[in-house]
Design a protein around this motif. Structure first.
Motif, PDB file in Angstrom:
ATOM      1  N   UNK A   1       0.862  -1.186   0.000  1.00  0.00           N
ATOM      2  CA  UNK A   1       0.000   0.000   0.000  1.00  0.00           C
ATOM      3  C   UNK A   1       0.892   1.227   0.000  1.00  0.00           C
ATOM      4  N   UNK A   2       0.453   2.272  -0.635  1.00  0.00           N
ATOM      5  CA  UNK A   2       1.279   3.468  -0.766  1.00  0.00           C
ATOM      6  C   UNK A   2       0.394   4.707  -0.780  1.00  0.00           C
ATOM      7  N   UNK A   3       1.053   5.881  -0.778  1.00  0.00           N
ATOM      8  CA  UNK A   3       0.368   7.175  -0.754  1.00  0.00           C
ATOM      9  C   UNK A   3       0.745   7.959  -1.999  1.00  0.00           C
ATOM     10  N   UNK A   4      -0.239   8.628  -2.599  1.00  0.00           N
ATOM     11  CA  UNK A   4       0.053   9.422  -3.794  1.00  0.00           C
ATOM     12  C   UNK A   4      -1.061  10.432  -4.048  1.00  0.00           C
ATOM     13  N   UNK A   5      -0.787  11.373  -4.930  1.00  0.00           N
ATOM     14  CA  UNK A   5      -1.795  12.304  -5.433  1.00  0.00           C
ATOM     15  C   UNK A   5      -2.063  11.985  -6.896  1.00  0.00           C
ATOM     16  N   UNK A   6      -3.282  12.224  -7.347  1.00  0.00           N
ATOM     17  CA  UNK A   6      -3.640  11.993  -8.739  1.00  0.00           C
ATOM     18  C   UNK A   6      -3.027  13.103  -9.600  1.00  0.00           C
ATOM     19  N   UNK A   7      -2.361  12.718 -10.684  1.00  0.00           N
ATOM     20  CA  UNK A   7      -1.683  13.692 -11.530  1.00  0.00           C
ATOM     21  C   UNK A   7      -2.641  14.725 -12.102  1.00  0.00           C
ATOM     22  N   UNK A   8      -3.828  14.250 -12.512  1.00  0.00           N
ATOM     23  CA  UNK A   8      -4.779  15.181 -13.132  1.00  0.00           C
ATOM     24  C   UNK A   8      -5.344  16.182 -12.126  1.00  0.00           C
ATOM     25  N   UNK A   9      -5.434  15.759 -10.854  1.00  0.00           N
ATOM     26  CA  UNK A   9      -5.910  16.681  -9.823  1.00  0.00           C
ATOM     27  C   UNK A   9      -4.856  17.738  -9.513  1.00  0.00           C
ATOM     28  N   UNK A  10      -3.592  17.304  -9.495  1.00  0.00           N
ATOM     29  CA  UNK A  10      -2.508  18.261  -9.241  1.00  0.00           C
ATOM     30  C   UNK A  10      -2.459  19.302 -10.349  1.00  0.00           C
ATOM     31  N   UNK A  11      -2.601  18.854 -11.611  1.00  0.00           N
ATOM     32  CA  UNK A  11      -2.585  19.787 -12.747  1.00  0.00           C
ATOM     33  C   UNK A  11      -3.768  20.744 -12.712  1.00  0.00           C
ATOM     34  N   UNK A  12      -4.919  20.241 -12.245  1.00  0.00           N
ATOM     35  CA  UNK A  12      -6.130  21.074 -12.263  1.00  0.00           C
ATOM     36  C   UNK A  12      -6.220  21.991 -11.049  1.00  0.00           C
ATOM     37  N   UNK A  13      -5.889  21.477  -9.837  1.00  0.00           N
ATOM     38  CA  UNK A  13      -6.100  22.249  -8.612  1.00  0.00           C
ATOM     39  C   UNK A  13      -4.819  22.715  -7.933  1.00  0.00           C
ATOM     40  N   UNK A  14      -3.704  22.169  -8.332  1.00  0.00           N
ATOM     41  CA  UNK A  14      -2.460  22.484  -7.654  1.00  0.00           C
ATOM     42  C   UNK A  14      -2.171  21.462  -6.570  1.00  0.00           C
ATOM     43  N   UNK A  15      -0.919  21.356  -6.180  1.00  0.00           N
ATOM     44  CA  UNK A  15      -0.523  20.327  -5.214  1.00  0.00           C
ATOM     45  C   UNK A  15      -1.176  20.512  -3.856  1.00  0.00           C
ATOM     46  N   UNK A  16      -1.384  21.769  -3.429  1.00  0.00           N
ATOM     47  CA  UNK A  16      -1.956  22.006  -2.103  1.00  0.00           C
ATOM     48  C   UNK A  16      -3.437  21.628  -2.018  1.00  0.00           C
ATOM     49  N   UNK A  17      -4.152  21.746  -3.150  1.00  0.00           N
ATOM     50  CA  UNK A  17      -5.588  21.484  -3.140  1.00  0.00           C
ATOM     51  C   UNK A  17      -5.951  20.114  -3.686  1.00  0.00           C
ATOM     52  N   UNK A  18      -4.990  19.380  -4.189  1.00  0.00           N
ATOM     53  CA  UNK A  18      -5.257  18.037  -4.699  1.00  0.00           C
ATOM     54  C   UNK A  18      -5.337  17.052  -3.538  1.00  0.00           C
ATOM     55  N   UNK A  19      -6.243  16.128  -3.613  1.00  0.00           N
ATOM     56  CA  UNK A  19      -6.449  15.166  -2.529  1.00  0.00           C
ATOM     57  C   UNK A  19      -5.335  14.133  -2.490  1.00  0.00           C
ATOM     58  N   UNK A  20      -5.033  13.670  -1.282  1.00  0.00           N
ATOM     59  CA  UNK A  20      -4.083  12.582  -1.077  1.00  0.00           C
ATOM     60  C   UNK A  20      -4.847  11.260  -0.997  1.00  0.00           C
ATOM     61  N   UNK A  21      -4.291  10.229  -1.611  1.00  0.00           N
ATOM     62  CA  UNK A  21      -4.946   8.927  -1.679  1.00  0.00           C
ATOM     63  C   UNK A  21      -4.060   7.850  -1.067  1.00  0.00           C
ATOM     64  N   UNK A  22      -4.712   6.913  -0.402  1.00  0.00           N
ATOM     65  CA  UNK A  22      -4.050   5.657  -0.039  1.00  0.00           C
ATOM     66  C   UNK A  22      -4.452   4.646  -1.102  1.00  0.00           C
ATOM     67  N   UNK A  23      -3.442   4.019  -1.733  1.00  0.00           N
ATOM     68  CA  UNK A  23      -3.725   3.034  -2.782  1.00  0.00           C
ATOM     69  C   UNK A  23      -3.089   1.704  -2.399  1.00  0.00           C
ATOM     70  N   UNK A  24      -3.717   0.624  -2.866  1.00  0.00           N
ATOM     71  CA  UNK A  24      -3.181  -0.694  -2.569  1.00  0.00           C
ATOM     72  C   UNK A  24      -3.726  -1.719  -3.557  1.00  0.00           C
ATOM     73  N   UNK A  25      -3.028  -2.826  -3.636  1.00  0.00           N
ATOM     74  CA  UNK A  25      -3.470  -3.957  -4.452  1.00  0.00           C
ATOM     75  C   UNK A  25      -4.027  -5.024  -3.521  1.00  0.00           C
ATOM     76  N   UNK A  26      -5.249  -5.473  -3.803  1.00  0.00           N
ATOM     77  CA  UNK A  26      -5.850  -6.511  -2.990  1.00  0.00           C
ATOM     78  C   UNK A  26      -5.240  -7.874  -3.333  1.00  0.00           C
ATOM     79  N   UNK A  27      -5.458  -8.900  -2.496  1.00  0.00           N
ATOM     80  CA  UNK A  27      -4.874 -10.227  -2.747  1.00  0.00           C
ATOM     81  C   UNK A  27      -5.171 -10.783  -4.132  1.00  0.00           C
TER      82      UNK A  27
END
Length: 392
Positions: free
Chosen positions: A3-29
């Motif tokens: 599992x890891x943490x990241x921001x969506x590239x399209x959100x960063x481009x549209x809203x900027x890094x400060x306003x883009x949401x942070x996501x927890x992502x992971x691969x299920x079994x």
């Protein structure tokens, strides 16, 4: 599995890094990619990191459970199919009505969206809605009845895996009112006025005899009106003085043989005819209430409205000033509570829980306070005479 943490590239481009949401992502079994938004800024990043760390640990230890996105409609269809085979028709109707009110007010899409916060919203709106009477509001007792049905449904939703936990419920405070029960004086008046009823007209015996037998049996057994109307001659032994209430007809959900008082036997014996039920009633339930009202009117009974001072009560109706059939059951409990043990009263009233019986006993004690043994201040004869003159 990770599992890891990241921001969506399209959100960063549209809203900027400060306003883009942070996501927890992971691969299920099974390889399915999942992601959950945790908010923006440093707070959102920390929340995403915590979530990712927890999921990573669950994946490593094998405790990870996939969150199913099950809809509310799917749950309700399964729930209604389940209760239809288990509960009595009246309970099924109450459950469906409560869930319909919940859907109308909070409009849940997923079963997991029914949270404690949404339940509080449901209560707040429900309390402001119109009650059955004109200019009245839904009573706390009605709201609590809805909440009990919803809570029972959500317990099953939890067992079936539709929700992770059952939300906490805060019940409404209900006013503690003294019980309304048919007094011996009023019972005598109704018994005498039973001839005012006009149904069941097709009975092969006097209508007054039918009603007197019904009133006596209700007063001396504590049976609910549904149980009385369902009592079959096949389940009555006049010689032995017993009757059987069937599990399909009572709320206790069990067959039970009950001893009948000789007075009850004396009243129901003349009703013996070639009909299946002791109190054969071929009309609807509403007509029964109308006939009961005729008897009370003929007896000159007009009770004070117990809720007239309640702003939620609304406009009084004729029913406010009359007894209902359940008041006969309360009379049985209230008038006999001091003459038998708690266990005996529970058996006769067929309560599943002793707590229900205790409520009747406590109400009886309030109505019949033990004042006989109270200390009486010593007064001189002169003081008593003076008091008597003031009273006159």
């Amino acid at each position: 599995m990770s599992a890891w943490v990241k921001q969506k590239k399209w959100q960063v481009e549209k809203h900027g890094e400060k306003k883009a949401s942070w996501y927890a992502e992971w691969n299920e079994p099974d390889g399915t990619r999942r992601a959950k938004s945790c908010g923006t800024g440093s707070r959102g990043k920390r929340a995403a990191e915590r979530l990712a760390a927890r999921i990573r640990e669950e994946l490593i230890t094998g405790t990870y459970q996939r969150e199913e996105r099950k809809t509310w409609d799917e749950f309700r269809q399964r729930y209604e199919a389940d209760i239809k085979s288990r509960l009595r028709p009246a309970s099924v109707r109450s459950a469906k009505e409560a869930l319909s009110h919940l859907e109308r007010i909070i409009k849940p899409k997923q079963a997991s969206s029914v949270t404690a916060e949404r339940i509080s919203e449901f209560v707040r709106v429900r309390k402001t809605e119109r009650g059955k009477k004109k200019k009245s509001k839904v009573s706390p007792a009605t709201v609590n009845g809805n909440l009990r049905c919803i809570k029972a449904a959500l317990r099953l939703a939890h067992e079936w895996g539709y929700i992770k936990t059952v939300p906490r419920f805060r019940m409404e405070k209900e006013p503690k009112k003294l019980p309304n029960y048919v007094t011996p004086e009023h019972f005598a008046l109704m018994y005498q006025s039973a001839g005012a009823a006009t149904k069941p007209a097709e009975a092969p015996y006097p209508i007054a005899d039918w009603w007197r037998a019904l009133l006596i049996t209700a007063q001396m057994t504590g049976w609910r009106i549904g149980e009385l109307l369902s009592l079959r001659w096949d389940d009555v032994d006049l010689d032995a003085g017993t009757a059987i209430t069937r599990h399909s007809d009572n709320k206790g959900g069990r067959d039970e043989k009950v001893a009948l008082h000789p007075i009850v036997i004396e009243h129901i014996r003349p009703l013996r005819a070639f009909v299946p039920c002791v109190f054969q009633w071929d009309h609807d339930r509403r007509t029964l209430d109308v006939e009961f009202a005729k008897i009370q009117d003929a007896a000159g009974i007009k009770l004070p409205c117990r809720d007239s001072g309640d702003p939620r009560h609304g406009k009084c109706t004729d029913a406010c000033y009359r007894y209902g059939f359940h008041d006969e059951r309360r009379a049985f409990a209230t008038l006999n509570a001091e003459n038998m043990t708690r266990e005996a009263l529970q058996v006769l009233m067929r309560h599943k829980s002793a707590n229900t019986t205790d409520r009747y006993i406590n109400m009886a004690r309030q109505i019949k306070p033990a004042v006989a043994n109270l200390h009486v201040p010593a007064l001189s004869q002169q003081q008593l005479n003076d008091r008597s003159k003031m009273a006159n």
